[in-house]
Design an enzyme around this catalytic site. Structure first.
Site, PDB file in Angstrom:
ATOM      1  N   TYR A  66      13.709 -32.136 -52.252  1.00 12.58           N
ATOM      2  CA  TYR A  66      14.773 -31.174 -52.535  1.00 12.58           C
ATOM      3  C   TYR A  66      14.450 -30.417 -53.817  1.00 12.58           C
ATOM      4  O   TYR A  66      14.185 -31.025 -54.860  1.00 12.58           O
ATOM      5  CB  TYR A  66      16.115 -31.888 -52.693  1.00 12.58           C
ATOM      6  CG  TYR A  66      17.273 -30.961 -52.951  1.00 12.58           C
ATOM      7  CD1 TYR A  66      17.766 -30.128 -51.947  1.00 12.58           C
ATOM      8  CD2 TYR A  66      17.878 -30.904 -54.203  1.00 12.58           C
ATOM      9  CE1 TYR A  66      18.838 -29.279 -52.181  1.00 12.58           C
ATOM     10  CE2 TYR A  66      18.952 -30.067 -54.448  1.00 12.58           C
ATOM     11  CZ  TYR A  66      19.423 -29.247 -53.434  1.00 12.58           C
ATOM     12  OH  TYR A  66      20.481 -28.396 -53.674  1.00 12.58           O
ATOM     13  N   ASP A  84       7.909 -30.456 -59.480  1.00 11.44           N
ATOM     14  CA  ASP A  84       9.334 -30.335 -59.734  1.00 11.44           C
ATOM     15  C   ASP A  84       9.769 -31.601 -60.463  1.00 11.44           C
ATOM     16  O   ASP A  84       9.989 -32.643 -59.865  1.00 11.44           O
ATOM     17  CB  ASP A  84      10.090 -30.166 -58.417  1.00 11.44           C
ATOM     18  CG  ASP A  84      11.594 -30.006 -58.609  1.00 11.44           C
ATOM     19  OD1 ASP A  84      12.069 -30.223 -59.743  1.00 11.44           O
ATOM     20  OD2 ASP A  84      12.285 -29.685 -57.633  1.00 11.44           O
ATOM     21  N   LYS A 123      18.246 -30.928 -66.153  1.00 12.43           N
ATOM     22  CA  LYS A 123      18.983 -32.151 -66.457  1.00 12.43           C
ATOM     23  C   LYS A 123      18.836 -32.580 -67.917  1.00 12.43           C
ATOM     24  O   LYS A 123      19.595 -32.137 -68.774  1.00 12.43           O
ATOM     25  CB  LYS A 123      18.591 -33.263 -65.478  1.00 12.43           C
ATOM     26  CG  LYS A 123      18.924 -32.907 -64.020  1.00 12.43           C
ATOM     27  CD  LYS A 123      18.704 -34.068 -63.085  1.00 12.43           C
ATOM     28  CE  LYS A 123      18.922 -33.680 -61.627  1.00 12.43           C
ATOM     29  NZ  LYS A 123      20.320 -33.369 -61.302  1.00 12.43           N
TER      30      LYS A 123
END
Length: 431
Positions: free
Chosen positions: A144, A239, A267
């Site tokens: 994802y 990623d 994050k």
């Protein structure tokens, strides 16, 4: 457990918000029941609107490495707000955090701040296309990278099958440039490269995927991807929105000793505030406007509040490497404890862990890719989730999400979690 206020809020929310939530997994549909509405968080705990208190193992899906509402980060945010919340102009903090990121992450020589992980991955693919002059890119099944159109593509019957849109609103035209390979399978990448010679701009993956549950790369796999991309002139993008600064100061690329061409972050670099970033080799990043022709912009990029929180977090991690030893201890104690309890009860459910990330899969199969992850019993996981919630432990409401631990989880809390796990397993398995 009284959840009357949460029920009332969820009922009201559905009148004004699609599905009653602002991100799908929050709806609890994968685990049954209705979502809890959170009022506050502190340290290792969440508190809902009804006053229930939970030890929680999500930490806002990763960024709260030091636990919720950490005094150091909180102070940085409050101090920054004294000067204003947004300027739409450069600030000193942007320069300072960029310099720090470059010093910490092996692959990054220049970095651009954005507002989310999705923005970061979308931008990285665009830059890779602009730099190489090619259109197609490879992603891994089950990985994802945010909700950009190009990423919402499912695999077909095999790696050579063109991807189909995985969501209404994603066009066939978008899908045709997204090629799907299988994680931990270099052969499928080689097949795609051979079938699309000179057409592939980038290969993007989570070096440690956490969105099909936590899976680990096999020995030599990441280096194999590095070798293929170097040979074919393909931009390798890691990623590291989840793993960046969580597994080590330099992320997964430091842990595994494989340096990509570009890296996406999020994050932890915002310390809990909305933020993202993408960076890489100098010559690639020089293609980004205004230095180069690839356009990308954002009114709130480099927001001073997010920069203050992220800078404080990264400075702390950079100067306190023992944090990672502590996180590894917490992760290993919890995961090994769960394995031991499962073995004691006569079950060999799979537990995958690296550092402060782990997943319990309700399957005895080894889980190393999307197909093996799907062997997990999701109904049983839903029962487990509810049984743990009842015992005051808040897990990710999906079998296919990694858990993220924080330094706020002291030994006595780990003991409470393990005790709750044993009781929950006895309950759901009818022992």
């Amino acid at each position: 457990m009284n959840i009357s206020k949460s029920k009332e809020l969820f009922s009201k929310a559905q009148n004004f918000i699609p599905g009653g939530v602002n991100s799908p997994v929050r709806a609890f549909r994968a685990v049954g029941g209705e979502p809890l509405f959170i009022k506050k968080a502190d340290g290792a705990y969440l508190y809902d609107e009804d006053g229930n208190k939970f030890i929680e193992l999500i930490n806002s899906w990763g960024p709260m490495l030091l636990g919720h509402n950490h005094p150091m980060v909180k102070e940085a945010v409050i101090n920054a707000m004294e000067d204003g919340t947004s300027f739409g102009a450069p600030t000193a903090r942007e320069v300072e955090i960029a310099e720090l990121i470059v010093s910490m992450v092996p692959s990054i020589e220049k970095v651009r701040m954005v507002n989310s992980g999705t923005e970061a991955t979308m931008s990285a693919i665009r830059v890779a296309r602009g730099f190489t002059g090619r259109d197609k890119f490879i992603k891994m099944e089950g990985h994802y990278h945010g909700h950009g159109d190009s990423f919402l593509i499912a695999a077909g019957s095999g790696a050579m099958t063109m991807g189909d849109p995985d969501s209404p609103g994603v066009t066939k035209g978008t899908a045709k440039d997204t090629l799907i390979a299988l994680f931990n399978n270099l052969e499928t990448v080689e097949e795609l490269v051979a079938a699309n010679p000179g057409e592939i701009a980038a290969l993007i993956l989570e070096p440690v995927p956490g969105n099909m549950g936590l899976c680990l790369p096999k020995q030599g796999y990441l280096q194999g991807l590095r070798d293929i991309c170097t040979r074919e002139g393909i931009i390798l993008i890691f990623d590291e929105v989840m793993t960046g600064f969580r597994l080590a100061k330099g992320g997964a690329q430091e842990v595994f000793g494989v340096t990509p061409d570009m890296t996406t972050l999020g994050k932890i670099i915002g310390g809990g505030m909305p933020v993202g970033a993408y960076g890489g080799r100098r010559e690639i990043m020089e293609f980004v406007s205004p230095a180069g022709p690839v356009y990308q912009a954002g009114t709130l990029s480099g927001n001073p509040i997010a920069m203050a929180a992220g800078l404080t977090m990264l400075k702390h991690l950079n100067s306190n490497p023992a944090v990672y030893d502590e996180l590894n201890h917490i992760g290993s104690t919890l995961a090994d404890g769960i394995k031991s309890i499962n073995k004691e009860l006569g079950f060999d459910y799979t537990v995958n862990r690296i550092g402060s990330m782990y997943s319990l899969f309700f399957t005895s199969e080894e889980v190393y890719d999307f197909e093996t992850a799907k062997t997990a019993d999701t109904v049983l996981f839903g029962k487990y989730f509810q049984a743990m919630l009842k015992r005051g432990v808040y897990l990710a409401p999906s079998q296919f999400e990694s858990l993220f631990l924080s330094t706020a989880l002291k030994d006595e809390l780990i003991d409470q979690i393990l005790s709750a796990h044993k009781e929950a397993m006895v309950e759901i398995l009818g022992l």
